[in-house]
Design a protein around this motif. Structure first.
Motif: not given
Length: 224
Positions: A79-93
């Motif tokens: 991913t090119a997205r790397i904000t903290e919320q992106d990380k949270v969303n990815g881990l939750q998925a």
């Protein structure tokens, strides 16, 4: 038998590049350009999946949730997205790690190897391990000395588990932090010192013994 890696990305040039590189490293690779193709390929039971987040129709996060219902292998987001919320969303998925575009092939290979090793260890590790009267149930995440339970926090348990699995090996604070918090954790390895202190106090109070040894100038090790 070579590990099977499924690459899911709508950029054909990238999937071809990654496929060639990983094949040279000894892996078997398969590529899917969209969610439907990726879902159809799950029947091969890949050992690891490289999954792009930004894909048309169904994005990588939604696809990851579907994959998690079928296979339990490591999933690394591209991913090119790397904000903290992106990380949270990815881990939750259901994802396990992030690789930020653009990335180097050496970094990609190192992360793939690390996750495959971790996955292999988790499959081979017995559910219960013991050391000098201390009994640790890895499945239930409990620690007993005799019949007395020890109250460890989640992080304390993770540190004990890591050190016990690698008894008599010395690890510095950075390596322990990476193993427990993850490769992409945003924090300070200095917290390890305080966690080790708390673990030692709890173990000493319950058992009267010292299990974790400080190797001065190098780090800590579990005394086997």
């Amino acid at each position: 038998m070579a590990y099977k890696i499924l690459i899911v990305d709508d950029e054909k040039m990238l999937t071809e590049l990654l496929s060639r590189h990983l094949q040279k490293c000894g892996y078997e690779t398969l590529a899917a350009e969209n969610a439907d193709r990726a879902i159809a390929m799950l029947k091969i039971y890949p050992d690891l999946i490289l999954l792009d987040i930004n894909m048309p129709e169904m994005d990588g996060l939604e696809l990851c949730k579907i994959i998690r219902k079928n296979v339990a292998c490591p999933i690394l987001f591209l991913t090119a997205r790397i904000t903290e919320q992106d990380k949270v969303n990815g881990l939750q998925a259901g994802g396990d790690d992030y690789i930020t575009k653009p990335f180097g092939l050496q970094e990609l290979t190192a992360r793939v190897e690390a996750h495959l090793r971790r996955d292999a260890r988790s499959k081979c590790t017995p559910e219960i391990v013991s050391s000098q009267g201390l009994i640790v149930n890895l499945a239930e995440r409990t620690v007993f000395y005799g019949e007395e339970p020890l109250n460890l926090s989640n992080r304390e348990f993770d540190i004990v588990e890591f050190l016990m699995r690698n008894a008599n090996q010395t690890f510095d604070r950075e390596r322990i932090y990476e193993a427990v918090w993850g490769l992409n954790a945003e924090g300070d390895s200095s917290v390890i010192k305080e966690h080790i202190r708390k673990i030692r106090n709890k173990l000493k109070e319950a058992t009267g013994r010292e299990y974790i040894e400080t190797v001065w100038g190098m780090g800590y090790k579990w005394k086997k």
